[in-house]
Scaffold this motif. Structure first.
Motif, short mmCIF file in Angstrom:
data_model
loop_
_atom_site.label_atom_id
_atom_site.label_comp_id
_atom_site.label_asym_id
_atom_site.label_seq_id
_atom_site.Cartn_x
_atom_site.Cartn_y
_atom_site.Cartn_z
N ILE A 27 36.77 -0.47 82.00
CA ILE A 27 35.32 -0.28 81.97
C ILE A 27 34.82 -0.31 80.53
O ILE A 27 33.77 -0.91 80.23
CB ILE A 27 34.95 1.05 82.65
CG1 ILE A 27 35.25 0.97 84.15
CG2 ILE A 27 33.49 1.40 82.41
CD1 ILE A 27 35.11 2.29 84.88
N ALA A 28 35.59 0.31 79.61
CA ALA A 28 35.18 0.31 78.21
C ALA A 28 35.19 -1.10 77.63
O ALA A 28 34.27 -1.49 76.90
CB ALA A 28 36.12 1.21 77.40
N ALA A 29 36.22 -1.90 77.99
CA ALA A 29 36.29 -3.28 77.50
C ALA A 29 35.13 -4.11 78.03
O ALA A 29 34.51 -4.90 77.30
CB ALA A 29 37.62 -3.90 77.90
N TYR A 32 43.34 6.04 83.47
CA TYR A 32 43.21 5.60 82.08
C TYR A 32 43.02 4.09 82.00
O TYR A 32 42.23 3.58 81.19
CB TYR A 32 44.43 6.02 81.27
CG TYR A 32 44.46 7.48 80.87
CD1 TYR A 32 43.30 8.25 80.92
CD2 TYR A 32 45.63 8.09 80.44
CE1 TYR A 32 43.32 9.57 80.56
CE2 TYR A 32 45.65 9.43 80.08
CZ TYR A 32 44.49 10.17 80.13
OH TYR A 32 44.51 11.49 79.77
N ARG A 33 43.78 3.34 82.83
CA ARG A 33 43.62 1.88 82.83
C ARG A 33 42.22 1.49 83.28
O ARG A 33 41.60 0.59 82.70
CB ARG A 33 44.68 1.24 83.74
CG ARG A 33 46.09 1.24 83.15
CD ARG A 33 47.00 0.31 83.93
NE ARG A 33 47.18 0.74 85.30
CZ ARG A 33 48.14 1.56 85.70
NH1 ARG A 33 49.03 2.03 84.83
NH2 ARG A 33 48.26 1.91 86.97
N GLU A 34 41.72 2.15 84.30
CA GLU A 34 40.37 1.87 84.78
C GLU A 34 39.34 2.21 83.71
O GLU A 34 38.37 1.46 83.50
CB GLU A 34 40.09 2.67 86.05
CG GLU A 34 38.72 2.45 86.66
CD GLU A 34 38.53 1.03 87.18
OE1 GLU A 34 37.37 0.64 87.39
OE2 GLU A 34 39.54 0.31 87.37
N ARG A 35 39.55 3.32 83.03
CA ARG A 35 38.65 3.70 81.94
C ARG A 35 38.64 2.64 80.85
O ARG A 35 37.57 2.24 80.35
CB ARG A 35 39.09 5.03 81.36
CG ARG A 35 38.24 5.53 80.20
CD ARG A 35 38.97 6.53 79.35
NE ARG A 35 40.17 5.92 78.73
CZ ARG A 35 41.05 6.60 78.00
NH1 ARG A 35 40.89 7.89 77.82
NH2 ARG A 35 42.09 5.98 77.48
N TRP A 52 29.56 -6.61 77.24
CA TRP A 52 28.11 -6.60 77.49
C TRP A 52 27.34 -6.27 76.22
O TRP A 52 26.29 -6.85 75.95
CB TRP A 52 27.78 -5.60 78.59
CG TRP A 52 28.28 -6.00 79.94
CD1 TRP A 52 28.56 -7.27 80.36
CD2 TRP A 52 28.57 -5.14 81.03
NE1 TRP A 52 29.02 -7.25 81.66
CE2 TRP A 52 29.03 -5.96 82.10
CE3 TRP A 52 28.49 -3.77 81.24
CZ2 TRP A 52 29.40 -5.45 83.33
CZ3 TRP A 52 28.87 -3.24 82.47
CH2 TRP A 52 29.31 -4.08 83.50
N LEU A 53 27.84 -5.33 75.44
CA LEU A 53 27.16 -4.98 74.19
C LEU A 53 27.16 -6.15 73.22
O LEU A 53 26.16 -6.41 72.53
CB LEU A 53 27.86 -3.77 73.55
CG LEU A 53 27.66 -2.43 74.25
CD1 LEU A 53 28.53 -1.36 73.61
CD2 LEU A 53 26.20 -2.00 74.24
#
Length: 234
Positions: A188-190, A182-185, A195-196
């Motif tokens: 990656i989302a952050a 979950y932390r890795e997810r 980037w967006l």
């Protein structure tokens, strides 16, 4: 299923038990009970009830359990009602018998039990219980859920789940791995959000430059003489 049933004579107990586990995990949209987990033939204590198949489904609040008892002979079905846990109550918020098509009739069922017939191709046909109303009106289905609900033996269900977790491995180790994923997810989302944002800022800067260029109007090059040489200036 991976196997095909050939009718009442060819349907084995193991085949139907495997089919029951698969059916327990079938989602609501496919007329199933939508259990999050389902298992076959697990003990609920050092002695006592061993359901052929049992599944558990999270609800808000709490959870429900669904038991499926498999019968491939009339004698087995008739003997079932004499079992001590049937008399005392037993496991399962909802309870079904599963059998080859036609082996058990609806009018033979104990109170508040459902019935699942399995045809020669291995297809499950709900004949009684909430599953038989799953593709009808929602209010009718919820009424049947209330009508067929039992008070389950929560002590035995808890024993079964704890024993299962202990046999699978260390739950806390699995919990730590889950948290790390979950932390890795989230990381990656952050990063993706950064980037967006940078992409959107670059697009806005590009649009700004285009507007400024349009305001300047067309740029016409002109030729200027300097001494005997011609130069091109803007």
């Amino acid at each position: 299923m991976a196997f095909e049933l050939t009718g009442q004579a060819g349907a084995t107990h193991d085949e139907l038990t495997a089919l029951a586990v698969k059916w327990l995990k079938r989602p609501f949209s496919a007329r199933g009970p939508g259990c999050n987990i389902a298992m076959a033939e697990l003990r609920s204590g050092y002695v006592g009830e061993i359901p052929d198949a049992i599944g558990f489904r999270l609800e808000h609040p709490g959870s429900v359990s669904v038991v499926v008892e498999v019968k491939v002979s009339r004698a087995d079905f008739l003997a079932d009602r004499k079992k001590p846990h049937r008399i005392a109550g037993g496991m399962g918020s909802y309870r079904y018998f599963m059998c080859p098509e036609g082996l058990i009739q609806v009018d033979e069922l104990p109170p508040c039990w459902g019935l699942l017939w399995v045809n020669g191709r291995g297809h499950v046909k709900p004949k009684a219980g909430p599953a038989a109303y799953a593709d009808g009106r929602y209010d009718t289905y919820t009424e049947q859920l209330d009508a067929f609900r039992h008070e389950p033996d929560l002590v035995r269900e808890q024993w079964l789940l704890i024993k299962l977790l202990a046999n699978i491995g260390d739950p806390e180790e699995a919990n730590r791995k889950r948290k790390a994923l979950y932390r890795e997810r989230d990381h990656i989302a952050a990063q993706g959000n950064i980037w967006l944002k940078e992409r959107d800022e670059a697009r806005e800067e590009n649009r700004k430059l285009k507007r400024e260029l349009r305001l300047l109007g067309p740029v016409i090059p002109r030729v200027a003489r300097q001494g005997s040489e011609e130069t091109l200036s803007i």
